[in-house]
Each structure stands twice: as C-alpha cells, then as structure tokens.
Write a protein that holds these residues in place. Structure first.
Motif, PDB file in Angstrom:
ATOM      1  N   ASP A 261       0.692  -1.081  -0.172  1.00  0.00           N
ATOM      2  CA  ASP A 261       0.087  -0.016  -0.130  1.00  0.00           C
ATOM      3  C   ASP A 261       0.828   1.150  -0.088  1.00  0.00           C
ATOM      4  OD1 ASP A 261       0.553  -0.932   2.710  1.00  0.00           O
ATOM      5  OD2 ASP A 261      -0.330   0.944   3.188  1.00  0.00           O
ATOM      6  N   THR A 262       2.127   1.194   0.300  1.00  0.00           N
ATOM      7  CA  THR A 262       2.999   2.393   0.347  1.00  0.00           C
ATOM      8  C   THR A 262       3.810   2.529  -1.036  1.00  0.00           C
ATOM      9  OG1 THR A 262       5.026   0.958   1.210  1.00  0.00           O
ATOM     10  CG2 THR A 262       3.460   1.977   2.777  1.00  0.00           C
ATOM     11  N   ALA A 263       3.597   1.525  -1.952  1.00  0.00           N
ATOM     12  CA  ALA A 263       4.332   1.735  -3.069  1.00  0.00           C
ATOM     13  C   ALA A 263       3.534   2.562  -4.147  1.00  0.00           C
ATOM     14  CB  ALA A 263       4.686   0.183  -3.551  1.00  0.00           C
ATOM     15  N   PRO A 264       4.260   2.866  -5.044  1.00  0.00           N
ATOM     16  CA  PRO A 264       3.543   3.683  -6.352  1.00  0.00           C
ATOM     17  C   PRO A 264       2.461   2.762  -6.928  1.00  0.00           C
ATOM     18  CG  PRO A 264       5.918   4.195  -6.496  1.00  0.00           C
ATOM     19  CD  PRO A 264       5.751   3.092  -5.224  1.00  0.00           C
ATOM     20  N   PRO A 265       1.450   3.309  -7.603  1.00  0.00           N
ATOM     21  CA  PRO A 265       0.457   2.248  -8.103  1.00  0.00           C
ATOM     22  C   PRO A 265       0.996   1.256  -9.206  1.00  0.00           C
ATOM     23  CG  PRO A 265      -0.297   4.626  -7.831  1.00  0.00           C
ATOM     24  CD  PRO A 265       1.052   4.647  -7.845  1.00  0.00           C
ATOM     25  N   GLU A 266       1.908   2.063  -9.769  1.00  0.00           N
ATOM     26  CA  GLU A 266       2.530   0.825 -11.081  1.00  0.00           C
ATOM     27  C   GLU A 266       3.337  -0.162 -10.585  1.00  0.00           C
ATOM     28  OE1 GLU A 266       5.360   4.438 -10.545  1.00  0.00           O
ATOM     29  OE2 GLU A 266       3.281   4.077 -10.563  1.00  0.00           O
ATOM     30  N   VAL A 267       3.930   0.148  -9.371  1.00  0.00           N
ATOM     31  CA  VAL A 267       4.647  -1.059  -8.450  1.00  0.00           C
ATOM     32  C   VAL A 267       3.633  -1.957  -8.076  1.00  0.00           C
ATOM     33  CG1 VAL A 267       6.256  -1.449  -6.608  1.00  0.00           C
ATOM     34  CG2 VAL A 267       6.650   0.461  -8.132  1.00  0.00           C
ATOM     35  N   ARG A 268       2.657  -1.378  -7.191  1.00  0.00           N
ATOM     36  CA  ARG A 268       1.717  -2.349  -6.643  1.00  0.00           C
ATOM     37  C   ARG A 268       1.015  -3.371  -7.357  1.00  0.00           C
ATOM     38  NH1 ARG A 268      -2.623   1.768  -4.485  1.00  0.00           N
ATOM     39  NH2 ARG A 268      -0.389   2.864  -4.025  1.00  0.00           N
ATOM     40  N   ALA A 269       0.863  -2.703  -8.750  1.00  0.00           N
ATOM     41  CA  ALA A 269       0.120  -3.540  -9.398  1.00  0.00           C
ATOM     42  C   ALA A 269       0.862  -4.873  -9.988  1.00  0.00           C
ATOM     43  CB  ALA A 269      -0.262  -2.976 -10.859  1.00  0.00           C
ATOM     44  N   ARG A 270       2.195  -4.854  -9.837  1.00  0.00           N
ATOM     45  CA  ARG A 270       2.964  -6.011 -10.244  1.00  0.00           C
ATOM     46  C   ARG A 270       3.239  -6.850  -8.997  1.00  0.00           C
ATOM     47  NH1 ARG A 270       6.208  -1.705 -12.378  1.00  0.00           N
ATOM     48  NH2 ARG A 270       7.910  -2.119 -10.952  1.00  0.00           N
TER      49      ARG A 270
END
Length: 348
Positions: free
Chosen positions: A281-290
């Motif tokens: 949840d702390t990661a950028p959306p593009e990272v979170r999606a992976r």
C-alpha cells in the motif's frame, strides 16, 4: 552492562513512541494480555524456557499426539497474523492421519515472550525452533509453514537439511523481493506507528480481501478477535513494538534467492486469489500492480525448488487451510502418503 543500557534506551524510546503515537479508535470486543492471556487454544499450551540475546524467554507450543501414531512428526509454523491456535483444523487432520503435531508460537507472537529488545531474524527463529524440537527429542520432522511461516520453513530447511524429512509451504510470502521491486523501506518507528493503528475493523477488512478472496464467514471472526484483543489489552504497545520488529525482519530478509538450495521434497499449496505483498500500500500504483501475483509466483517458485510439487486452489486466497480446509488437507495428506510425489498437479 552494555546490554542493560541498550534496554534502558529502547524502553525509553518505546515509552516516548507510545506517548506521541495516535491512539487506536475505541471499539468493543475482548481484551487479551500481551501474551494472549485469556484466549483459549484447542489443546493444552506448553512452555519451552530458554535464554537468547540476554533475555529469559518462553516459547509456547502445542504438542498433540495422535490416537494411532504412524511414527512421524509434523511441525507447523504459523504466519505473521496467525498463531498456533489457527492451525486447529490442520492439527486435527494430521493427528487423525497418525502424525504427532508440534505447533509453536514463535517468539514475539501470541502466547510466547515479547521482549523489548530482540534482533529478529529468520535464522534466530529457526534456531529457537530447532532448540525446542531438540528438547523434545525430535531429530527429524515434516516442516509445514504458512505465510511468514513459509519463509521460516525455508530458512529452517536450509539451516537444518537433515532435520527436515519433507517441506510444505502454504501460500508462503517471500516469493518475491518487495524492496527490489520498489516497495519503499520503512524504519521500525514507522512500522510501529502503523501497528498502533490496528483494530478489529482493519484486520477484518484486510483478511476479507486478501485471505478469503473477498468473502467472509462467521468462523473467520475468532481469528480477528484473537489479534485485535491483544491491541485492546494492557500490553498493546509491547505487542505493536514486537510486530514492528517482525515486519522489519520480513521486509529485509528475503528467501527468494535461495529456493534452489532446498533439498527436501517440497509441496507448494497455493490459493490463486492471494495478493499478499508486505507494505504494498506504500508503493506507487505501477509497482503495486506488479506485486502479489500468486498464480505466477507459485509456478516460478515450483520451478526454482529442485523437488517441488505445486497444487493450486483456484478459488482460495492467502489462507486455504482455513477457507477450504477439506481440499487443502486432502492434498496435503495425499502428498505425504506418496513415496515419490508428482511434480505438479491441481486438486480434483
């Protein structure tokens, strides 16, 4: 003397953090002690006293004997938001099939000691577990780990390969390196601030979405209250502090790079709707999606482990042993009964 000084400093830091941290929202429900006092386990709780890092500690554990022993021992290693008690159904399935079951609460969890000063590492927890089994005269066991317990089971099998007859991991975390993939690092103080916000509502919402694939049943609620009760009790800050230290251990000590060194026959039981990734949840959306793609992670891990069998559960989330116990326990017991396990299969 130095250790005592360090403890004084850490105690002061913990007290200060407790004073400035926001209080968790008030809510109803049971309140338990810092060692889960007041919460009943499905079998008598035993204690293993030992010294570690200058602390006098106790590891709580269950030792459940089968009615018709088959001569084998299974050791159950719980996850981060779980305890020995949450293995209740698996204990019944294994003892019913003749296995003696040892289910410890690791130091920092549940009914075991929660020291104010402890350098948590998977090798330390593995060492503690091995010391417990040695004290019980157990030289070799089937090691079964779930979630964070899967990371611990991996480390245990790497450190004590001759002590592991077979290795089982149920939706283990640590199948990817979150830091390397872009999850921002946090200090222990930041983890502590997050943990102080723990409530039953937050636990339930997280477990519904991640552990049980968006579904909820009444039999999941006791495990929510088990955790939330420690955060309502008098030891809330100590519980949150140890939880923060443990999250730091999980984030900073990946095991994914060492799967190729595992030697036991290994069973991966993977709920396909799991999306667990620490602090995503702390990661950028593009990272979170992976992150947390368990269908892919399970298959990559099965290829990395030399003697692995992968069993997939299409409709299960992070805790298939609780969500779909009949299917999981059948797959587990069938595999344990096989002389040379198959490479990969899906449950019937």
């Amino acid at each position: 003397m130095l250790f005592r000084s360090i403890c004084v400093v850490l105690t002061a830091a913990l007290s200060m953090a407790s004073a400035v941290g926001q209080a968790a929202p008030a809510e109803g429900g049971p309140a338990y002690g810092p060692r889960l006092e007041g919460f009943d386990y499905p079998a008598p709780v035993k204690r293993f006293p030992f010294e570690s890092q200058g602390n006098a500690l106790e590891m709580a554990y269950l030792d459940v004997a089968p009615k018709q022993p088959n001569g084998q021992v299974a050791v159950l290693l719980h996850g981060k938001n779980f305890c020995a008690a949450t293995w209740e159904g698996t204990i019944a399935a294994l003892t019913g099939a003749g296995y003696r079951v040892i289910a410890p609460d690791q130091i920092g969890f549940c009914k075991s000691s929660k020291p104010q000063a402890y350098q948590y590492s998977f090798q330390q927890l593995a060492y503690n577990t091995h010391a417990l089994l040695t004290s019980l005269g157990i030289e070799q066991a089937i090691v079964i780990g779930h979630s964070t317990g899967g990371m611990l089971a991996t480390r245990y099998a790497l450190m004590y390969p001759k002590a592991v007859s077979r290795l089982v991991m149920i939706n283990p975390i640590g199948l990817e390196d979150w830091k390397a993939k872009g999850v921002p690092p946090m200090t222990v103080d930041q983890w502590f601030a997050r943990e102080k916000q723990t409530t039953a509502e937050r636990i339930r919402a997280y477990e519904r979405s991640t552990y049980y694939a968006g579904l909820w049943r009444a039999d999941y609620e006791p495990w929510v209250q088990m955790l939330a009760g420690m955060y309502r009790g008098p030891g809330r800050d100590l519980v949150a502090w140890n939880s923060a230290l443990l999250y730091d251990m999980i984030y900073t000590q990946p095991v994914v790079y060492e799967f190729g060194q595992l030697r036991p026959w290994t069973l991966l039981l993977i709920g396909q709707k799991d999306t667990t990734a620490i602090a995503k949840d702390t990661a950028p959306p593009e990272v979170r999606a992976r992150l947390g793609n368990y269908p892919e992670l399970g298959r990559v891990t099965a290829k990395a482990i030399p003697r692995a069998t992968l069993v997939e559960f299409p409709d299960a989330g992070h805790a298939p042993q609780i969500q779909d116990p009949d299917a999981l326990h059948k797959a587990l017991l069938d595999w344990l009964a096989s002389s040379e396990p198959p490479r990969t299969r899906r449950p019937d």
